[in-house]
Design a protein around this motif. Structure first.
Motif, PDB file in Angstrom:
ATOM      1  N   VAL A 146      28.705  61.661  40.809  1.00 52.13           N
ATOM      2  CA  VAL A 146      29.736  62.333  41.608  1.00 52.13           C
ATOM      3  C   VAL A 146      29.319  62.183  43.063  1.00 52.13           C
ATOM      4  CG1 VAL A 146      30.919  64.493  42.115  1.00 52.13           C
ATOM      5  CG2 VAL A 146      30.209  63.985  39.763  1.00 52.13           C
ATOM      6  N   ASN A 147      30.103  61.440  43.844  1.00 55.24           N
ATOM      7  CA  ASN A 147      29.755  61.142  45.240  1.00 55.24           C
ATOM      8  C   ASN A 147      30.832  61.645  46.195  1.00 55.24           C
ATOM      9  OD1 ASN A 147      27.496  59.781  44.290  1.00 55.24           O
ATOM     10  ND2 ASN A 147      28.435  57.760  44.450  1.00 55.24           N
ATOM     11  N   ALA A 148      30.411  62.073  47.364  1.00 58.26           N
ATOM     12  CA  ALA A 148      31.367  62.509  48.385  1.00 58.26           C
ATOM     13  C   ALA A 148      30.737  62.398  49.768  1.00 58.26           C
ATOM     14  CB  ALA A 148      31.803  63.946  48.143  1.00 58.26           C
ATOM     15  N   PRO A 149      31.518  61.977  50.784  1.00 56.89           N
ATOM     16  CA  PRO A 149      31.026  62.034  52.165  1.00 56.89           C
ATOM     17  C   PRO A 149      30.736  63.485  52.533  1.00 56.89           C
ATOM     18  CG  PRO A 149      32.988  60.665  51.987  1.00 56.89           C
ATOM     19  CD  PRO A 149      32.860  61.367  50.681  1.00 56.89           C
ATOM     20  N   GLY A 202      27.333  47.617  34.507  1.00 57.84           N
ATOM     21  CA  GLY A 202      27.541  48.612  33.455  1.00 57.84           C
ATOM     22  C   GLY A 202      28.533  49.709  33.765  1.00 57.84           C
ATOM     23  N   THR A 203      29.324  49.562  34.833  1.00 56.81           N
ATOM     24  CA  THR A 203      30.326  50.583  35.137  1.00 56.81           C
ATOM     25  C   THR A 203      31.368  50.629  34.028  1.00 56.81           C
ATOM     26  OG1 THR A 203      30.037  50.243  37.518  1.00 56.81           O
ATOM     27  CG2 THR A 203      32.025  51.396  36.812  1.00 56.81           C
ATOM     28  N   ASP A 204      31.615  51.805  33.492  1.00 56.33           N
ATOM     29  CA  ASP A 204      32.549  51.947  32.372  1.00 56.33           C
ATOM     30  C   ASP A 204      33.843  52.630  32.770  1.00 56.33           C
ATOM     31  OD1 ASP A 204      32.862  51.622  29.390  1.00 56.33           O
ATOM     32  OD2 ASP A 204      33.186  53.788  29.540  1.00 56.33           O
ATOM     33  N   SER A 205      33.791  53.552  33.741  1.00 54.49           N
ATOM     34  CA  SER A 205      34.995  54.278  34.160  1.00 54.49           C
ATOM     35  C   SER A 205      34.787  54.832  35.565  1.00 54.49           C
ATOM     36  CB  SER A 205      35.299  55.427  33.192  1.00 54.49           C
ATOM     37  OG  SER A 205      34.203  56.321  33.098  1.00 54.49           O
ATOM     38  N   GLU A 206      35.902  55.035  36.265  1.00 49.11           N
ATOM     39  CA  GLU A 206      35.812  55.581  37.629  1.00 49.11           C
ATOM     40  C   GLU A 206      37.117  56.251  38.013  1.00 49.11           C
ATOM     41  OE1 GLU A 206      35.439  53.862  42.157  1.00 49.11           O
ATOM     42  OE2 GLU A 206      34.019  53.084  40.667  1.00 49.11           O
ATOM     43  N   PHE A 207      37.016  57.392  38.679  1.00 50.44           N
ATOM     44  CA  PHE A 207      38.169  58.114  39.216  1.00 50.44           C
ATOM     45  C   PHE A 207      37.866  58.514  40.658  1.00 50.44           C
ATOM     46  CE2 PHE A 207      38.612  58.485  34.708  1.00 50.44           C
ATOM     47  CZ  PHE A 207      39.983  58.511  34.461  1.00 50.44           C
ATOM     48  N   TYR A 208      38.924  58.608  41.470  1.00 47.41           N
ATOM     49  CA  TYR A 208      38.727  58.937  42.881  1.00 47.41           C
ATOM     50  C   TYR A 208      39.858  59.827  43.381  1.00 47.41           C
ATOM     51  CZ  TYR A 208      42.320  55.377  43.686  1.00 47.41           C
ATOM     52  OH  TYR A 208      43.499  54.666  43.660  1.00 47.41           O
ATOM     53  N   ASN A 209      39.577  60.526  44.464  1.00 51.76           N
ATOM     54  CA  ASN A 209      40.572  61.359  45.129  1.00 51.76           C
ATOM     55  C   ASN A 209      41.393  60.461  46.057  1.00 51.76           C
ATOM     56  OD1 ASN A 209      42.033  63.187  46.661  1.00 51.76           O
ATOM     57  ND2 ASN A 209      40.309  64.574  46.981  1.00 51.76           N
ATOM     58  N   PRO A 210      42.691  60.290  45.819  1.00 49.68           N
ATOM     59  CA  PRO A 210      43.485  59.385  46.662  1.00 49.68           C
ATOM     60  C   PRO A 210      43.579  59.831  48.121  1.00 49.68           C
ATOM     61  CG  PRO A 210      44.908  60.673  45.226  1.00 49.68           C
ATOM     62  CD  PRO A 210      43.502  60.927  44.775  1.00 49.68           C
ATOM     63  N   LYS A 211      43.331  61.104  48.391  1.00 55.41           N
ATOM     64  CA  LYS A 211      43.374  61.596  49.769  1.00 55.41           C
ATOM     65  C   LYS A 211      42.054  61.353  50.486  1.00 55.41           C
ATOM     66  CE  LYS A 211      46.729  65.225  48.678  1.00 55.41           C
ATOM     67  NZ  LYS A 211      47.000  66.688  48.658  1.00 55.41           N
ATOM     68  N   LYS A 228      42.966  59.610  40.791  1.00 57.11           N
ATOM     69  CA  LYS A 228      43.452  58.346  40.238  1.00 57.11           C
ATOM     70  C   LYS A 228      42.318  57.560  39.583  1.00 57.11           C
ATOM     71  CE  LYS A 228      47.546  59.063  42.030  1.00 57.11           C
ATOM     72  NZ  LYS A 228      48.700  59.419  41.161  1.00 57.11           N
ATOM     73  N   GLU A 229      42.673  56.814  38.557  1.00 59.81           N
ATOM     74  CA  GLU A 229      41.682  55.976  37.894  1.00 59.81           C
ATOM     75  C   GLU A 229      41.627  54.600  38.541  1.00 59.81           C
ATOM     76  OE1 GLU A 229      40.392  54.424  33.405  1.00 59.81           O
ATOM     77  OE2 GLU A 229      42.335  55.409  33.719  1.00 59.81           O
ATOM     78  N   ARG A 230      40.423  54.130  38.805  1.00 60.90           N
ATOM     79  CA  ARG A 230      40.248  52.755  39.262  1.00 60.90           C
ATOM     80  C   ARG A 230      39.880  51.907  38.051  1.00 60.90           C
ATOM     81  NH1 ARG A 230      36.545  48.937  40.619  1.00 60.90           N
ATOM     82  NH2 ARG A 230      34.744  50.263  40.108  1.00 60.90           N
ATOM     83  N   LEU A 231      40.681  50.916  37.757  1.00 52.34           N
ATOM     84  CA  LEU A 231      40.446  50.077  36.593  1.00 52.34           C
ATOM     85  C   LEU A 231      39.245  49.170  36.835  1.00 52.34           C
ATOM     86  CD1 LEU A 231      44.133  49.170  35.652  1.00 52.34           C
ATOM     87  CD2 LEU A 231      42.679  50.995  34.747  1.00 52.34           C
ATOM     88  N   VAL A 232      38.296  49.240  35.935  1.00 55.24           N
ATOM     89  CA  VAL A 232      37.063  48.481  36.052  1.00 55.24           C
ATOM     90  C   VAL A 232      37.238  47.102  35.424  1.00 55.24           C
ATOM     91  CG1 VAL A 232      34.616  48.444  35.458  1.00 55.24           C
ATOM     92  CG2 VAL A 232      35.739  50.621  35.951  1.00 55.24           C
ATOM     93  N   SER A 233      36.828  46.057  36.130  1.00 55.66           N
ATOM     94  CA  SER A 233      36.983  44.697  35.609  1.00 55.66           C
ATOM     95  C   SER A 233      35.920  44.388  34.559  1.00 55.66           C
ATOM     96  CB  SER A 233      36.888  43.677  36.747  1.00 55.66           C
ATOM     97  OG  SER A 233      35.569  43.625  37.250  1.00 55.66           O
ATOM     98  N   ARG A 272      39.247  58.697  49.488  1.00 54.01           N
ATOM     99  CA  ARG A 272      38.909  57.694  48.480  1.00 54.01           C
ATOM    100  C   ARG A 272      37.417  57.592  48.171  1.00 54.01           C
ATOM    101  NH1 ARG A 272      42.244  53.711  46.348  1.00 54.01           N
ATOM    102  NH2 ARG A 272      41.133  52.051  45.261  1.00 54.01           N
ATOM    103  N   GLN A 273      36.566  57.925  49.117  1.00 53.83           N
ATOM    104  CA  GLN A 273      35.127  57.867  48.869  1.00 53.83           C
ATOM    105  C   GLN A 273      34.623  59.067  48.071  1.00 53.83           C
ATOM    106  OE1 GLN A 273      33.228  55.153  49.507  1.00 53.83           O
ATOM    107  NE2 GLN A 273      35.233  54.311  50.005  1.00 53.83           N
ATOM    108  N   GLU A 274      35.498  60.011  47.810  1.00 55.79           N
ATOM    109  CA  GLU A 274      35.158  61.150  46.955  1.00 55.79           C
ATOM    110  C   GLU A 274      35.516  60.741  45.527  1.00 55.79           C
ATOM    111  OE1 GLU A 274      35.723  65.875  47.499  1.00 55.79           O
ATOM    112  OE2 GLU A 274      37.582  64.737  47.393  1.00 55.79           O
TER     113      GLU A 274
END
Length: 235
Positions: A208-211, A114-123, A101-106, A125-127
């Motif tokens: 790209v980050n993940a626990p 400077g964050t321009d875009s972000e996506f995460y695994n809904p199952k 899912k895309e997280r809309l950046v304010s 979320r920290q991934e």
């Protein structure tokens, strides 16, 4: 002594015929069991094995779609969507796994770090994967300087570097000769892959980050999206 054929048996025939028929040989072991029991036991053991086996690699995402990022400045960031052709105005691209899912950046967030875009695994979320950019950079500084500068506006990155078990960096070039710095950080309970490059007088950093548990399970997927990042268009 009585012979085996003259001894009553629980397996003897129930036929009422007057003429006796020869009985099949009976097992001499008192521990003989009918066949259905070991068959049922085999099924139970097989079921237990299936239930305790690790998740199949088939559960990993098998398809991706390409995201086109425009790296618009905060002053020109007028909303989410609009009529602009993102593909035509894209400055960078990267793959996103199906289902993420895309997280809309304010606008405020874009202007501060400077964050321009972000996506995460809904199952999990920290991934996630995200991209930041900074204007006014014509070329890359030394590798350690670049990473420390990125951490100035990213508290999580500061903590990750400070407690890192290992930090590996290298320089790579794409088919056009463009230079990318690539970092891999193995921290306390977290893993991070970072790619940094300069183009169009901007510095782009893809994270790209993940626990740790998700990293061990989804490493192939995470490395794929890390390697998919690149800048596009005339430079």
């Amino acid at each position: 002594m009585a012979t085996l054929s003259s001894t009553p048996s629980i397996f003897s025939s129930s036929s009422t015929a007057k003429t006796p028929h020869p009985k099949p040989p009976q097992p001499t072991s008192p521990f003989f069991f009918p066949k259905p029991l070991p068959t049922a036991l085999t099924i139970a053991l097989a079921t237990s094995t299936l239930l305790t086996s690790p998740p199949s690699i088939a559960s990993q995402p098998s398809t991706y779609y390409l995201y086109y990022g425009t790296a618009a400045s905060a002053a020109n960031y007028g909303g989410y969507g609009g009529n602009s052709d993102k593909k035509a105005s894209a400055e960078y691209v990267y793959d996103v796994p199906d289902g993420w899912k895309e997280r809309l950046v304010s606008k405020v967030e874009k202007g501060t770090n400077g964050t321009d875009s972000e996506f995460y695994n809904p199952k999990k979320r920290q991934e996630k994967e995200y991209l930041t950019f900074l204007a006014g950079f014509g070329q890359l500084a030394p590798q350690d300087v670049v990473l420390n500068n990125l951490a100035l506006s990213d508290v999580e990155l500061q903590d990750l570097i400070a407690g890192a078990d290992s930090l590996v960096s290298e320089e790579k070039k794409d088919e056009n000769g463009q230079v990318y710095y690539v970092y891999e950080i193995d921290g306390i309970g977290k893993h991070s892959l970072i790619a940094v490059t300069c183009a169009k007088n901007k510095l782009y950093a893809h994270f790209v980050n993940a626990p740790a548990p998700e990293w061990k399970r989804d490493e192939d997927t995470l490395r794929h999206i890390h390697q998919s990042f690149k800048t596009v268009g005339p430079f």
